[in-house]
Motif scaffolding. Structure first.
Motif, PDB file in Angstrom:
ATOM      1  N   TYR A  28     -69.123  -7.850 -17.013  1.00  0.00           N
ATOM      2  CA  TYR A  28     -68.157  -6.523 -16.837  1.00  0.00           C
ATOM      3  C   TYR A  28     -67.126  -6.711 -18.039  1.00  0.00           C
ATOM      4  O   TYR A  28     -66.127  -5.975 -18.207  1.00  0.00           O
ATOM      5  N   ALA A  29     -67.012  -7.187 -19.584  1.00  0.00           N
ATOM      6  CA  ALA A  29     -66.055  -6.868 -20.454  1.00  0.00           C
ATOM      7  C   ALA A  29     -65.662  -5.944 -20.264  1.00  0.00           C
ATOM      8  O   ALA A  29     -64.871  -5.034 -20.446  1.00  0.00           O
ATOM      9  N   ASP A  30     -66.901  -4.831 -21.196  1.00  0.00           N
ATOM     10  CA  ASP A  30     -66.525  -3.983 -20.951  1.00  0.00           C
ATOM     11  C   ASP A  30     -65.854  -2.322 -20.236  1.00  0.00           C
ATOM     12  O   ASP A  30     -64.935  -1.831 -20.572  1.00  0.00           O
ATOM     13  N   MET A  31     -66.610  -2.937 -19.035  1.00  0.00           N
ATOM     14  CA  MET A  31     -66.303  -2.120 -17.621  1.00  0.00           C
ATOM     15  C   MET A  31     -64.764  -2.221 -17.035  1.00  0.00           C
ATOM     16  O   MET A  31     -63.426  -1.118 -17.081  1.00  0.00           O
ATOM     17  N   ARG A  32     -64.403  -3.634 -17.835  1.00  0.00           N
ATOM     18  CA  ARG A  32     -62.607  -4.081 -17.309  1.00  0.00           C
ATOM     19  C   ARG A  32     -61.614  -2.905 -18.542  1.00  0.00           C
ATOM     20  O   ARG A  32     -60.461  -2.953 -18.026  1.00  0.00           O
ATOM     21  N   LEU A  33     -61.959  -2.378 -19.436  1.00  0.00           N
ATOM     22  CA  LEU A  33     -61.503  -1.727 -20.549  1.00  0.00           C
ATOM     23  C   LEU A  33     -60.977  -0.067 -20.279  1.00  0.00           C
ATOM     24  O   LEU A  33     -60.208   0.801 -19.873  1.00  0.00           O
ATOM     25  N   ALA A  34     -62.767   0.600 -18.690  1.00  0.00           N
ATOM     26  CA  ALA A  34     -62.653   1.842 -19.251  1.00  0.00           C
ATOM     27  C   ALA A  34     -60.987   2.386 -18.935  1.00  0.00           C
ATOM     28  O   ALA A  34     -61.096   3.805 -18.407  1.00  0.00           O
ATOM     29  N   PRO A  35     -60.380   2.458 -16.951  1.00  0.00           N
ATOM     30  CA  PRO A  35     -59.621   2.762 -16.493  1.00  0.00           C
ATOM     31  C   PRO A  35     -58.468   3.196 -17.937  1.00  0.00           C
ATOM     32  O   PRO A  35     -57.502   3.822 -17.508  1.00  0.00           O
ATOM     33  N   PHE A  36     -58.292   2.203 -18.185  1.00  0.00           N
ATOM     34  CA  PHE A  36     -56.593   1.255 -18.980  1.00  0.00           C
ATOM     35  C   PHE A  36     -57.089   2.642 -20.299  1.00  0.00           C
ATOM     36  O   PHE A  36     -55.815   2.959 -20.580  1.00  0.00           O
ATOM     37  N   MET A  37     -58.044   2.000 -20.584  1.00  0.00           N
ATOM     38  CA  MET A  37     -58.312   3.997 -21.666  1.00  0.00           C
ATOM     39  C   MET A  37     -58.249   5.248 -21.426  1.00  0.00           C
ATOM     40  O   MET A  37     -57.295   6.262 -21.963  1.00  0.00           O
TER      41      MET A  37
END
Length: 552
Positions: A318-327
């Motif tokens: 889930y590396a990419d998932m982790r970035l979504a809210p902060f983006m």
């Protein structure tokens, strides 16, 4: 209103209040009910044991090393001896959303001069899906990264560039130790901001060439580069495992940005994300509103990283998932009125944004209280587990991805944390964390995800059908079997399992294994899984172990 007068949402007391409000959902639960956290707490117990209980060393190997994933692991070292492990973990986890909220508002203040009314719509993302999943080291590093980025901007605004270069060398290394991801995001944010600053400086000198700005921005970010050496040393170790895989899963990436606020209620969580997208869309359409170049470029860079990131990095899923809210959060705080303009009815807009934040906090509080009730009901079983017991646990799941995760997937680890019992839900990946499983007698029932069981075999998953898991478990390796809200199962496949506790509200039950009773004789097909599938999964598991994708 005078030019120097600030609105209520632009004051320091409001930033402090918002940070404190962000802690509210975590006040009631004894254990923050986020998915992976109980599993981490089991590891912390072994870490703090210092060899006091010899049997833990027989089951687990814990060895300190310098890796980019040590945030909470290090913080509990001074805190746990003073206030206890569980309160220490709770205190640290409570600080994460507070840091995230404070960081977002501080960044908005540094870039915009004042906190825009729209920035308040970004605050619920402090409880984004990655936090709910229990990625605590990652979430802590992101909260710290946001605060450090604000400090980076402030020191540039004050012209303290030399001092900034000095202090950010150790700060970037500390952030990398907390979690590599936070350091990487800080680098992306700092580079984008520095590129805009350098471009503006060159423009003032009648030379606005972007290539020169890129080069000078890179030089300006050199103080953040030392962790690259640490990264090379970490990932080149002899015992490091973990693959990087699953690039460009477009459907999944779209899901991540829709699940940015995923918690319990699908309609409510999706509607909340829709509010954030509505704010972003309105900013694009309204001619009086624009995006900050600093934060707009930062959000764009984060979008590129989100697109390029695979699902698995160094074995961490889930590396990419982790970035979504902060983006999304960076994109929201980038919104501001055009020069000479102001937000129409700014006070009303801020009130709506603050109400949105409070509603999400209230809903999160209710959700966490209900999850905490589930924890209390299931953990009553531990009153019947002796200290040092060899415990195998099976947590019920299904083959489809329910919006409301049960948060029980790693609850068995609380038996390790409270009763110093063996549990089969610990991760085992050398180099990815400090602890690996060494209890070879457990065989294929030694570590995560063997604790997950389903009614039938789920395609593409390692989870076992519940009847297969119960019938095939190596009985000599365990003393107790703990079923936590299992799917319906057949008792004829569980001879010799003597119940010692049953939940009054669910199907959960704790068994003691009577080793004098032989294991059941049943074919793989009877247990819900064809023999050729068992063989295929065995061979695939061995290939993944050999490649370092999973631990043995």
């Amino acid at each position: 209103m005078n030019a120097g007068e600030r609105h209520w949402w632009q004051t320091r007391w409001f930033v402090v209040l918002a940070a404190l409000i962000a802690c509210v959902p975590l006040i009631w639960p004894d254990i923050p009910p986020i998915v992976d956290l109980p599993g981490h707490m089991g590891r912390y117990r072994v870490q703090l044991d210092r060899g006091a209980h010899a049997w833990l060393a027989d089951w687990y190997k814990f060895e300190w090393s310098l890796i980019g994933n040590l945030g909470v692991d290090l913080l509990i070292e001074p805190l746990a001896p003073i206030i206890g492990l569980e309160p220490a973990v709770k205190l640290i986890v409570m600080a994460i959303p507070a840091l995230t909220v404070a960081g977002l508002l501080w960044i908005a203040r540094e870039v915009q001069g004042r906190i825009p009314a729209t920035a308040l719509f970004a605050l619920p993302l402090a409880y984004g899906y990655p936090f709910q999943f229990g990625f605590v080291n990652f979430a802590l590093s992101m909260g710290l990264a946001l605060c450090l980025f604000a400090l980076w901007l402030r020191m540039a605004r004050l012209g303290r560039l030399r001092l900034r270069a000095i202090v950010f060398v150790p700060l970037s290394c500390l952030l990398w130790v907390v979690h590599t991801f936070g350091w990487g995001v800080l680098g992306v944010l700092a580079f984008s901001a520095e590129m805009i600053r350098q471009h503006d400086l060159r423009k003032d000198r009648q030379s606005g060439h972007w290539v020169a700005s890129w080069f000078r921005a890179g030089l300006g970010c050199v103080p953040l580069a030392l962790p690259m050496v640490l990264m090379v040393a970490w990932r080149s170790g002899a015992d490091v495992t973990g693959q990087t895989a699953d690039f460009f899963y477009w459907r999944t990436k779209i899901m991540w940005v829709l699940m940015a606020l995923r918690d319990r209620w699908l309609w409510f969580d999706v509607a909340s994300v829709a509010v954030i997208y509505l704010v972003l869309f309105k900013a694009v359409r309204d001619p009086r509103i624009t995006y900050s170049r600093h934060l707009g470029l930062s959000a764009l860079f984060m979008l590129v990283v989100f697109i390029l990131l695979p699902r698995i990095v160094f074995g961490s899923a889930y590396a990419d998932m982790r970035l979504a809210p902060f983006m999304l959060a960076i994109a929201v705080i980038a919104i501001r009125p055009k020069p000479g303009q102001s937000f129409r009815h700014a006070s009303v807009l801020a009130a709506v944004g603050f109400a949105f934040f409070v509603v999400r906090i209230v809903a999160g509080t209710i959700s966490f209280v209900q999850f905490d009730r589930d924890y209390d009901e299931e953990l009553a079983a531990l009153n019947h587990v002796p200290v040092g017991a060899r415990l195998v646990s099976f947590v019920g799941h299904n083959c489809h991805n329910d919006w409301r995760m049960s948060r029980l997937e790693h609850l068995p680890a609380i038996a390790l944390e409270r009763r110093l019992a063996y549990t089969d839900d610990q991760w085992s990946m050398a180099g990815g964390q400090l602890m690996t499983v060494r209890y070879t007698q457990a065989g294929g029932y030694s570590h995560d995800p063997t604790q997950i069981v389903t009614p039938v075999r789920c395609r593409g998953e390692w989870w076992r059908p519940v009847n297969y898991a119960i019938a095939r478990l190596p009985r000599d390796a365990f003393d107790y079997v703990w079923l936590i809200r299992p799917p319906k199962w057949d008792a004829r496949f569980a001879p010799g399992l003597v119940p010692v506790w049953r939940s009054p509200t669910s199907a959960s039950v704790l068994f003691r294994i009577d080793h004098s009773v032989p294991a059941p004789v049943a074919s793989d097909e009877e247990l819900g899984i064809p023999h050729y599938v068992v063989e295929f999964m065995r061979r695939r598991r061995e290939r993944l172990i050999a490649s370092g994708a999973i631990g043995r």
